[in-house]
Design an enzyme around this catalytic site. Structure first.
Site, PDB file in Angstrom:
ATOM      1  N   HIS A 112      -5.175   4.846   5.692  1.00  0.00           N
ATOM      2  CA  HIS A 112      -5.737   3.568   5.252  1.00  0.00           C
ATOM      3  C   HIS A 112      -5.491   3.362   3.756  1.00  0.00           C
ATOM      4  CE1 HIS A 112      -8.117   4.152   9.016  1.00  0.00           C
ATOM      5  NE2 HIS A 112      -7.826   2.876   9.132  1.00  0.00           N
ATOM      6  N   ASP A 157      -2.545  -4.747  13.167  1.00  0.00           N
ATOM      7  CA  ASP A 157      -3.331  -3.620  12.677  1.00  0.00           C
ATOM      8  C   ASP A 157      -3.063  -2.345  13.471  1.00  0.00           C
ATOM      9  OD1 ASP A 157      -5.189  -2.300  11.081  1.00  0.00           O
ATOM     10  OD2 ASP A 157      -6.891  -2.871  12.329  1.00  0.00           O
ATOM     11  N   HIS A 162      -0.160   1.026   4.414  1.00  0.00           N
ATOM     12  CA  HIS A 162      -0.612   0.501   5.712  1.00  0.00           C
ATOM     13  C   HIS A 162      -0.830  -1.003   5.621  1.00  0.00           C
ATOM     14  CE1 HIS A 162      -2.955  -0.238   9.316  1.00  0.00           C
ATOM     15  NE2 HIS A 162      -4.023  -0.548   8.589  1.00  0.00           N
ATOM     16  N   HIS A 172      -7.095  -6.575   4.784  1.00  0.00           N
ATOM     17  CA  HIS A 172      -7.998  -6.284   5.907  1.00  0.00           C
ATOM     18  C   HIS A 172      -8.653  -4.914   5.823  1.00  0.00           C
ATOM     19  CE1 HIS A 172      -4.687  -3.806   7.388  1.00  0.00           C
ATOM     20  NE2 HIS A 172      -5.512  -3.330   8.300  1.00  0.00           N
ATOM     21  N   ASP A 173      -8.091  -3.965   5.055  1.00  0.00           N
ATOM     22  CA  ASP A 173      -8.678  -2.632   4.921  1.00  0.00           C
ATOM     23  C   ASP A 173      -8.942  -2.267   3.465  1.00  0.00           C
ATOM     24  OD1 ASP A 173      -9.159  -1.605   7.442  1.00  0.00           O
ATOM     25  OD2 ASP A 173      -7.120  -0.864   7.719  1.00  0.00           O
TER      26      ASP A 173
END
Length: 424
Positions: free
Chosen positions: A173, A323, A177, A213-214
């Protein structure tokens, strides 16, 4: 020393009166910032770290200056590349090393829509700035900078903030990524069944959500945060803890950078809410919810992509696919990703019960487009490869050689437990 406290876009900022040092504490993160205003040390959400002021402003200033130069160089490289892409030959090149960098990175960006795009190589060519470089290019190629009248310097500053708020020490993560998910999202946005209906706002939302998103992911999943009584779990009452944090952190950086400050307030509020809806959709606990809805829409043939609501739903599905698309990449890259994530995520159960059902429905939506068939082909090949790498484990899970595609008794529960609270 006087210290003033004021609200900072979902974060808290402490700043002393003489501007020599400041300490920024995000909802799940502590950052120390030197005299230059550039983070001197990046700290993660876990474990919790008490905030402190810098004791040595001279040393931190030196570190900050190096980072500032690195950012500036990357920014110059982007504009240099942009001029070359438009056929404008610069009068004075930057440096010989930069020319090598630009040539290879530019060649890769010309193939950014290909499914076999090697994000690991691209990250090396961009000196660890794959997310910033990729987003600058995609915003430009999609015409978003012109359409939304975005300031290029402000856009770059925001993207640097996003990239630096990923934890480089995380094996999976991290910003690479995020860049990989963004490149996959770009591919999905080009799908003919979807592309003809998308507005510039849809495209910008899709790319921003993929990139962020992360953000600030601590490298542990939601059950871990809950069981350790982490402050983020308490803050979000054990509901989509990480996804809520990713969203709130993104909004904080958007407001701090003032990237969208020139747009009408109603529009920026809508963008923030839609970003939240997209990022929250990546919660693996909601996998069945979205898969069931997608199956129902495809069965009833009632998707109306000319309507914003249905387009947003398909953007959610696209982001969920992006994802967890690693098992659908070519074997060489899929294997690299699997080695970066905890083995339990990439055992057979994860591919069979989480990845495959979602991508089969995505293929139905796209009408079995070439990209969808390519992804499913890679998925089948990769599953076979993992089986061949652990035949003893597969035999023990598969029972008496039934030839079933399932990973064996109990695997479904194990797979969903292993991934609870956060998707890879």
């Amino acid at each position: 020393m006087a210290i003033f406290l004021f609200q900072r876009c979902g974060e808290i900022l402490f700043e002393n009166s003489d501007q020599n040092a400041k300490c920024v504490c995000m909802l799940g993160d502590a950052r120390l910032t030197g005299q230059t205003g550039v983070p001197a040390e990046r700290r993660g959400s876990y474990p919790f770290i008490d905030f402190r002021l810098l004791n040595n402003t001279t040393h931190s200033g030196e570190i900050g200056t190096k980072k500032k130069v690195k950012r500036l160089l990357s920014f110059q490289r982007y504009f240099h590349t942009s001029r070359l892409l438009r056929g404008i030959i610069p009068q004075a090149p930057l440096h010989l090393l930069d020319e090598d960098y630009l040539g290879q990175a530019r060649h890769m960006l010309s193939k950014v829509g290909m499914w076999d795009f090697d994000i690991f190589l691209f990250d090396r060519l961009t000196n660890g700035n794959s997310l910033v470089t990729l987003l600058c290019h995609l915003f430009n190629s999609h015409g978003l900078i012109h359409h939304f009248n975005l300031d290029m310097v402000t856009l770059h500053r925001f993207l640097v903030m996003v990239q630096e708020d990923y934890h480089s020490q995380n094996p999976y993560h991290n910003a690479v990524h995020a860049a990989d998910v963004t490149q996959a999202m770009h591919c999905y946005l080009k799908e003919p069944k979807l592309a003809s209906f998308l507005t510039p706002l849809d495209i910008m939302l899709g790319l921003l959500a993929a990139a962020a998103h992360d953000v600030d992911h601590p490298g542990v999943n939601q059950p871990f945060l809950i069981k350790t009584n982490h402050h983020l779990a308490n803050l979000y009452q054990n509901m989509s803890v990480l996804e809520n944090h990713h969203w709130r952190s993104t909004i904080g950086m958007l407001r701090e950078s003032r990237l969208l400050a020139h747009l009408p307030k109603e529009m920026t509020q809508d963008i923030e809410q839609q970003l939240g809806s997209l990022i929250l959709a990546t919660d693996i606990n909601r996998q069945n919810e979205f898969l069931t809805r997608l199956k129902a829409h495809l069965h009833n043939k009632d998707l109306r992509l000319e309507e914003a609501h249905d387009r947003h739903f398909m953007l959610q599905i696209a982001l969920k696919c992006a994802d967890i698309c690693n098992p659908c990449r070519i074997w060489e890259m899929s294997k690299q990703w699997s080695e970066r994530v905890c083995e339990e995520f990439y055992r057979q159960g994860f591919m069979t019960y989480i990845v495959e059902p979602l991508f089969r429905e995505w293929a139905r939506f796209t009408g079995n487009s070439p990209l969808s068939e390519n992804m499913l082909s890679h998925l089948a090949h990769n599953k076979a490869q993992w089986k061949s790498l652990s035949p003893r484990q597969h035999r023990s899970r598969g029972g008496s050689g039934s030839g079933s595609d399932h990973a064996g008794p109990g695997t479904e529960d194990q797979a969903q437990t292993g991934g609870e609270g956060d998707s890879p």
